[in-house]
Every structure is written in structure tokens, then in C-alpha cells.
Design a protein around this motif. Structure first.
Motif: not given
Length: 459
Positions: A210-237
Motif C-alpha cells: 500500500v505504501s510502496g516502501e520497504r517495511f523497516d523504512r516505512y516504520m522509521a519514517a511514519n512511526v518511530l522518527r515522528p516520535l523522536g525515537l532512534s529505534a529500528s526494525y533494521n538492527v544495523c540502523d
């Protein structure tokens, strides 16, 4: 109550980790303080509950942090030197990741791009029907509440080059004889609860398509970064730019394998000196910066790569921010992530266990013994709904959230929306099998002790 911070516990983490005699309850004390009681759970002084390698705990009351402590070690070097754990260390939080992934999906629902009650096949780009119930559509509401009739089988994750649809397509190597579908009468989509990790491969597939984005990047851009978190589904981040902020998961064993040995040394189970950014990737050293670009990326083709069901690396503080968002009706610190009605919908039961009809497997991922009733008795949209009164642990109240269990971690993310309280507890490894000793509830013993600790000291 004053906030108890990790700085009050330096002696518990620096130098020798155990024993922590300086913090044990004195013989004359009638009732241990919250701090003393937590140390007893951590160091294995509670009979039947094993010692831990580390634990991060944050408690919220009226939406504010009132207790903030970490004990034990974050990492262990080859020469045996331990780095103290803090509540800012990120760990693989296991299935609590599912609840966070659901936030990303519900944003698409709010935007009108996804309908929870529509045939999920419409979003995936392939037909997803249980061949044993071919006339019954599978929906996202069923998937989020684990009533979809999808089962894990022997595998629910894929390395690069494999395809989500093959789990569900007869004739492929991943079909596994139909093991990813319920077959028993009475287990059609929408009728029977069975917890399934593969459900969240499907959730991530919908997000990608639906978004056209890779899952880890979608979650970072739309949920985690707006909350000010450096958490990630990609451990290398995390391990690349902030290697010192990634904590390992441990187990005591003699060979570093899956067998517990309480008298043995601590061994890293995950996120040690090397990490793999996604399934099937060769592990790279901590601190090595790498950007994972998949030029052949096709949205929804393999959305399990970054482990939507359990791969989020986050700290107790990160989860406290997410808990505050839920307690704030979808808003925290002026940032709106979800609508209030969306949060209400997530906390509304979709499935509830009927003891007469036995309409679900309440034990989670385990196969129940005859007549066994596990801890999962009611479920919303990726929200496990718990009432402590079910096990005589206190007055009736609705606690909602999620538990995590993988690679040595046991995690609790529990919210009481009515009283505006929350518990975040990340236990990062054990000296003995957490399931070895039974308590008063169907939870693992350390989970039970943490839940009782919170109810006793903060409710």
C-alpha cells in the motif's frame, strides 16, 4: 513518588554484577521497597524465578515516569568485562514489535488506504484463502486478532530471494503440506484464536504494497522518527551509528547453545560482536556502517526480511514514549500518531476465550495439554487484554499491551488506560529456563513476578 533512576544503582552494575548483597532486604524490614523487591527478582532471590543477566524497567503513573531503573549488563566482552545496562539500551524486544507494527498499519487505515474488513488478498497481490475454508475471506481484523486461521508451521521468516506468497501456494517448497493453514472443524477464519507470527509477515506485506516502501523504512519514517525515537526494525540502523547503545541477549549455558546451565557462564544469544541486518545476511561487526539497498526490492514480495513479528530494537525509554502515546489517545508531546478512536478500537476485544466452546489456543505458541488454559484470554487489534483478577492477583482491571519472548528476552509492555499507568520491563537473559518453575499464573515465572511487583508497588 519520586522517580528512581539508574544512577541510584551504579553499584549493582559496575564491577561484580552478582551478588547484589548491598541491596537485599534487611531481616528487620517488614516489607521490601520497590527497589529492593526488584533486585530480589533480578538476582534470583525469589524462589523459582531464575537470575537475570539484565533488566530494564520503566513505570508510568498519570502518564509520567515514576520509576526508571536498569540492572545487570548490556554487553560482555571476550575477556569477561561487562558493560552496565541502562534503560536507554536498545534490545530486540521480540513480539512487542507486533504492537508497534500495528501502529503503522492503523495509520494507513486512518488514511482510508486500508480496510480492516476487506479481503486481505486485495492488498497483497495474490490470493490468500485457507484451502480448508475456501469460501471465507481472510481479513486484517482477523489477522491482527490472531483469528485468521493462518499458522506458523516450521518457518515464518524468509531470507532474500524467497517470496511471502509461497507460504500459501500449493506446490512450492514453503507450502509445507498446508501447515500454514488451520484445518480442524471450527477453526475457520474469524472463529478460532491461535497466535501466529506469520500473521505479521502478512501485515508487513500490506504495509509495503500500500505504501510502496520497504517495511523497516516505512516504520522509521511514519512511526518511530515522528516520535523522536532512534529505534529500528533494521538492527544495523542502531549497531552502525550507535554500537554502544545496542544490548545483547544472554543465557547461562556450558556450550553457548539452547540448553540452560545455571552454574555455567553467560553466553550471548543475539546481538553480540556481530549483527545481521536482516534474515539471510552475513553478520557484520558492530560499528560498521552499512546502508541496505535492495535494487530488486518489490513491495510485499518478502516483507519478513526485517522481522515485523519480533525484530524491533528499542529501549525501555523508547517503549515508554510509545506507551505515553497510547495513554494520550494517540498523541504524545504534541505529536499525534493515531486518532483517539483508533486507539480505542485497538483496545476493544475482537476475540474472547469461551471456556465452554474452547474457541482458541490460549497458550500462545505452545501446544496446550488437555484442558490447559494459558494466559491469552482476550485480544483486540494486536493488543493482548489481561485481567489480573483472572489469577487472583488483584481487583479486576483491563491491562492491554503485548508480551515478548525470543532469544533469551522476556518483555512486558502493559497499560492500564483507565488509571493512566504502564509497566515496561525488558528482561534480557536468564540463568535457567523461565518455564521450569510454575507460579500462580500461566505466565513464565519471571513475567509473573514482574507483574506482581508492579501491581504491589504501583497500583
Amino acid at each position: 513518588m519520586a522517580v528512581v533512576r539508574r544512577s541510584d544503582w551504579k553499584a549493582a552494575c559496575f564491577g561484580v554484577l552478582l551478588p547484589l548483597a548491598a541491596f537485599t532486604t534487611s531481616v528487620n524490614a517488614a516489607e521490601p521497597t520497590a527497589e529492593e523487591a526488584l533486585v530480589r527478582i533480578f538476582d534470583g532471590s525469589v524462589e523459582g524465578s531464575p537470575a537475570m543477566s539484565g533488566v530494564e524497567v520503566v513505570v508510568l503513573d498519570q502518564g509520567k515516569v515514576v520509576f526508571d531503573t536498569a540492572l545487570g549488563m548490556a554487553t560482555l566482552s571476550d575477556n569477561g568485562a561487562a558493560t552496565p545496562l541502562t534503560t536507554d539500551h536498545k534490545v530486540r524486544i521480540a513480539s512487542i514489535s507486533k504492537l508497534v507494527a500495528t501502529v503503522g498499519l492503523m495509520q494507513l487505515v486512518e488514511a482510508g488506504k486500508v480496510n480492516l474488513d476487506r479481503d486481505v488478498s486485495d492488498y497483497l497481490g495474490f490470493s490468500l484463502r485457507n484451502p480448508n475454508f475456501p469460501d471465507t475471506p481472510i481479513t486484517l481484523r482477523q489477522i491482527l486478532s490472531h483469528t485468521s486461521s493462518i499458522r506458523d508451521g516450521d518457518q515464518y521468516w524468509l531470507p532474500r530471494g524467497q517470496h511471502l506468497r509461497d507460504f500459501f501456494t500449493k506446490g512450492t517448497d514453503l507450502y509445507d503440506g498446508g501447515a500454514h493453514f488451520a484445518a480442524a472443524a471450527g477453526e475457520a477464519p474469524g472463529t478460532y484464536f491461535t497466535y501466529s507470527n506469520l500473521n505479521f509477515g502478512v501485515v508487513a506485506g500490506v504495509i509495503e504494497r500500500v505504501s510502496g516502501e520497504r517495511f523497516d523504512r516505512y516504520m522509521a519514517a511514519n512511526v518511530l522518527r515522528p516520535l523522536g525515537l532512534s529505534a529500528s526494525y533494521n538492527v544495523c540502523d542502531v549497531s552502525g551509528p550507535e554500537p554502544e547503545h545496542l544490548a545483547s541477549l544472554f543465557r547461562k549455558s556450558t556450550d553457548g547453545g539452547d540448553t540452560f546451565a545455571p552454574e555455567g557462564p553467560w553466553h550471548v544469544q543475539l546481538d553480540g560482536a556481530k549483527v545481521a541486518c536482516h534474515y539471510g545476511m552475513t553478520a557484520i561487526p558492530r560499528g560498521e556502517r552499512v546502508v541496505i539497498e535492495h535494487e530488486d526490492f518489490v513491495p510485499g514480495d518478502n516483507p519478513t526480511l526485517f522481522s515485523p513479528q519480533g525484530g524491533l530494537r528499542a529501549s525501555a525509554h523508547d517503549l515508554a514514549k510509545i506507551a505515553r502515546m497510547f495513554l494520550g489517545g494517540g498523541e504524545v508531546d504534541g505529536v499525534r500518531v493515531l486518532k483517539a478512536e483508533t486507539v480505542d478500537a485497538m483496545w476493544t476485544p475482537v476475540w474472547t476465550f469461551d471456556r465452554a466452546k474452547r474457541n482458541g489456543n490460549t497458550t500462545g505458541e505452545d501446544n496446550p495439554a488437555p484442558g490447559e488454559v494459558g494466559p491469552m484470554l482476550s485480544y483486540g487489534l494486536s493488543v493482548d487484554l489481561i485481567d489480573p483478577a483472572s489469577w487472583n492477583l488483584g481487583p479486576s482491571q483491563q491491562l492491554g499491551g503485548h508480551r515478548g519472548d525470543a532469544y533469551g528476552l522476556l518483555g512486558l509492555f502493559l497499560i492500564d488506560r483507565k488509571s493512566d499507568r504502564a509497566l515496561i520491563a525488558l528482561m534480557t537473559g536468564f540463568a535457567d529456563d523461565p518455564a521450569a518453575h510454575k507460579g500462580e499464573t500461566p505466565f513464565y515465572r519471571p513475567e509473573e513476578e514482574m507483574l506482581k511487583w508492579w501491581l504491589r508497588h504501583f497500583n
